[in-house]
Enzyme design. Structure first.
Site, mmCIF file in Angstrom:
data_model
loop_
_atom_site.group_PDB
_atom_site.id
_atom_site.type_symbol
_atom_site.label_atom_id
_atom_site.label_comp_id
_atom_site.label_asym_id
_atom_site.label_seq_id
_atom_site.Cartn_x
_atom_site.Cartn_y
_atom_site.Cartn_z
ATOM 1 N N HIS A 187 0.863 -1.206 0.000
ATOM 2 C CA HIS A 187 0.000 0.000 0.000
ATOM 3 C C HIS A 187 0.885 1.236 0.000
ATOM 4 O O HIS A 187 1.464 1.582 1.020
ATOM 5 C CB HIS A 187 -0.898 0.005 1.249
ATOM 6 C CG HIS A 187 -1.870 1.149 1.299
ATOM 7 N ND1 HIS A 187 -3.204 0.978 1.585
ATOM 8 C CD2 HIS A 187 -1.713 2.489 1.116
ATOM 9 C CE1 HIS A 187 -3.813 2.152 1.575
ATOM 10 N NE2 HIS A 187 -2.923 3.096 1.291
ATOM 11 N N HIS B 15 1.367 5.423 -1.796
ATOM 12 C CA HIS B 15 0.946 6.536 -2.654
ATOM 13 C C HIS B 15 2.183 7.097 -3.325
ATOM 14 O O HIS B 15 3.083 7.608 -2.639
ATOM 15 C CB HIS B 15 0.258 7.624 -1.827
ATOM 16 C CG HIS B 15 -0.974 7.134 -1.133
ATOM 17 N ND1 HIS B 15 -2.233 7.253 -1.669
ATOM 18 C CD2 HIS B 15 -1.129 6.477 0.051
ATOM 19 C CE1 HIS B 15 -3.122 6.710 -0.847
ATOM 20 N NE2 HIS B 15 -2.470 6.224 0.205
ATOM 21 N N LYS C 187 -9.694 -0.292 -5.294
ATOM 22 C CA LYS C 187 -9.691 0.405 -4.007
ATOM 23 C C LYS C 187 -11.031 1.047 -3.729
ATOM 24 O O LYS C 187 -11.543 1.809 -4.548
ATOM 25 C CB LYS C 187 -8.583 1.481 -4.021
ATOM 26 C CG LYS C 187 -8.434 2.262 -2.724
ATOM 27 C CD LYS C 187 -7.823 1.448 -1.607
ATOM 28 C CE LYS C 187 -7.838 2.192 -0.276
ATOM 29 N NZ LYS C 187 -6.751 3.170 -0.161
ATOM 30 N N HIS D 283 -10.413 1.211 2.225
ATOM 31 C CA HIS D 283 -10.138 2.246 3.233
ATOM 32 C C HIS D 283 -11.277 2.143 4.232
ATOM 33 O O HIS D 283 -12.385 2.605 3.981
ATOM 34 C CB HIS D 283 -10.068 3.652 2.612
ATOM 35 C CG HIS D 283 -9.709 4.693 3.631
ATOM 36 N ND1 HIS D 283 -8.458 5.257 3.695
ATOM 37 C CD2 HIS D 283 -10.415 5.208 4.671
ATOM 38 C CE1 HIS D 283 -8.415 6.099 4.728
ATOM 39 N NE2 HIS D 283 -9.594 6.088 5.326
ATOM 40 N N HIS E 72 -4.464 -0.557 6.117
ATOM 41 C CA HIS E 72 -3.903 0.231 7.232
ATOM 42 C C HIS E 72 -4.783 0.182 8.477
ATOM 43 O O HIS E 72 -5.312 1.201 8.906
ATOM 44 C CB HIS E 72 -3.605 1.675 6.821
ATOM 45 C CG HIS E 72 -4.641 2.342 5.943
ATOM 46 N ND1 HIS E 72 -5.978 2.363 6.245
ATOM 47 C CD2 HIS E 72 -4.518 3.005 4.773
ATOM 48 C CE1 HIS E 72 -6.629 3.020 5.300
ATOM 49 N NE2 HIS E 72 -5.756 3.420 4.396
ATOM 50 N N ASP F 245 1.473 2.750 3.493
ATOM 51 C CA ASP F 245 0.615 3.929 3.334
ATOM 52 C C ASP F 245 1.446 5.214 3.306
ATOM 53 O O ASP F 245 0.971 6.277 3.717
ATOM 54 C CB ASP F 245 -0.464 4.000 4.426
ATOM 55 C CG ASP F 245 -1.582 4.975 4.068
ATOM 56 O OD1 ASP F 245 -1.771 5.254 2.879
ATOM 57 O OD2 ASP F 245 -2.250 5.463 5.008
HETATM 58 C C1 NCD Z 1 -3.608 9.241 1.981
HETATM 59 C C2 NCD Z 1 -3.172 10.236 0.922
HETATM 60 O O1 NCD Z 1 -2.623 11.275 1.288
HETATM 61 O O2 NCD Z 1 -3.352 9.968 -0.272
HETATM 62 N N1 NCD Z 1 -3.547 9.856 3.274
HETATM 63 C C3 NCD Z 1 -3.440 9.211 4.464
HETATM 64 O O3 NCD Z 1 -3.503 9.880 5.503
HETATM 65 N N2 NCD Z 1 -3.229 7.921 4.528
HETATM 66 C C4 NCD Z 1 -4.974 8.750 1.658
HETATM 67 C C5 NCD Z 1 -5.312 7.505 2.438
HETATM 68 O O4 NCD Z 1 -4.747 6.439 2.206
HETATM 69 O O5 NCD Z 1 -6.188 7.598 3.319
HETATM 70 ZN ZN ZN Z 2 -3.321 5.106 1.668
#
Ligand code: NCD
Ligand code: ZN
Length: 357
Positions: free
Chosen positions: A23, A25, A109, A146, A184, A257
């Site tokens: 996971h 971003h 997702k 999520h 998460h 995450d």
């Molecule tokens: C994530 C993001 O910034 O894209 N932020 C987070 O706090 N984890 C989005 C998410 O996974 O909830």
């Molecule tokens: Zn995330």
């Protein structure tokens, strides 16, 4: 294994089969180019979140995003991005067929609309996605959840448990063969839920939820760099997560995450949710596992259980960590701006071995 210069006693090292991040971003454009190298240095593969603007909602968009990720990798890097689709009220079942046939999409997702960063295109009512979920169940396409209610009337610290009971539990029963990752997880309740769930249900756990409780957000003032969603919880939750991660149960595996935001978006009167941990991700898990006296369980959590869940081969190559403290910089470049990493200016106990693999 590294040898000490001069042939001294071996350093305190930890060699693991190469892990994956289930996971992460990676963002897009200049931000992508700034952060992807950190993930690719450590992990062989990563499940890449689709919450771009606009969101990655089609197999074609996922293919194009994959090309941009590969183009942003430093030359000679071996790293495989595993793409995901962003589920919306309007997603059609045949988009899942196209995603499956293309071979590069490994999950879909579910963001409840409004629950977190870039979730406004998400699902307003899960029942609207039932036809898509049925197709995913048929094709063995995992649903990545999520797990927080977007209902602003629910206490922010209870939103995961609320979603789990009101939405996730019935969903898992309605689609008894759907593969589901509860992403998460942050609570003792979620640990118990996943441990007792039917086969085909798993969860990812982040390093920050293993290392911190919610006091970190308020230590001497408001600490925006400790704000992520789902928000950090109580100490007893942290301990339950650490027990789950280090317990050897294959339902729990690594997912950082890591969610970078530009400094101004974090240090703001309305700070974005997300912590950037990719620059030290595996090292931070080593700290957490060491604190539990279970470094021996890190390899399976980081490198085996996720691959097995997703039906992908485990890696053949290895990665080595050294017990040697280093200090992440105050900032990293982040395309047009800068990024404040987790642990900026503070020591991390483990580092990646370099130059002697
Ligand atoms: C994530 C993001 O910034 O894209 N932020 C987070 O706090 N984890 C989005 C998410 O996974 O909830
Ligand atoms: Zn995330």
């Amino acid at each position: 294994r590294c040898a000490q210069p001069g042939g001294q006693a071996p350093m305190n090292t930890l060699t693991l089969q190469r892990p994956d991040d289930w996971h992460v971003h990676l963002r897009d454009g200049a931000a992508l180019a700034a952060v992807v190298k950190f993930t690719a240095q450590r992990f062989g593969r990563a499940i890449v979140m689709p919450n771009l603007k606009p969101a990655v909602t089609t197999a074609a968009a996922a293919r194009a995003y994959r090309d941009r990720i590969l183009a942003a990798l430093p030359a000679g890097t071996r790293f495989e991005p595993l793409l995901t689709l962003y589920l919306t009220d309007a997603t059609a079942p045949d988009e899942i067929d196209r995603a499956k046939a293309g071979g590069i999409v490994h999950g879909v997702k579910l963001y409840p609309a409004g629950a977190t960063t870039h979730s406004d295109e998400g699902v307003t009512d899960i029942s609207r996605t039932y036809r898509v979920l049925a197709r995913m169940q048929e094709l063995g396409m995992p649903l990545l959840v999520h797990g927080e209610t977007a209902n602003a009337d629910v206490d922010v610290f209870d939103r995961e448990t609320h979603f789990m009971e009101a939405q996730l539990r019935p969903l898992i029963e309605r689609f008894p063969a759907l593969r589901v990752v509860f992403e998460h997880i942050t609570t003792a309740d979620a640990v118990a839920f996943v441990a007792a769930a039917r086969p085909g249900v798993a969860a990812t756990i982040t390093p920050q939820h293993l290392l911190h409780n919610r006091n970190a957000i308020f230590a001497g003032g408001i600490r925006p760099h400790y704000y992520c969603l789902p928000i950090l919880k109580r100490e007893r939750d942290r301990q339950a997560l650490l027990g789950a991660a280090t317990g050897g149960n294959p339902r729990f595996f690594l997912g950082t995450d890591s969610a970078p935001h530009e400094r101004a978006a974090k240090q703001s009167a309305c700070c974005c949710a997300g912590m950037f941990t990719a620059h030290a991700a595996l090292e931070l898990y080593a700290e957490a596992f060491e604190s539990a006296g279970r470094l021996d369980r890190l390899e399976a959590f980081a490198g085996h259980f996720g691959a097995d869940f997703y039906g992908l081969p485990r890696h053949e190559d290895k990665i080595t960590l050294i017990k040697e403290s280093w200090t992440p910089p105050e900032t990293y470049d982040f395309g047009d701006g800068e990024l404040v990493p987790y642990r900026a200016g503070e020591p991390v106990a483990w580092r990646l071995a370099g130059g002697c693999a």
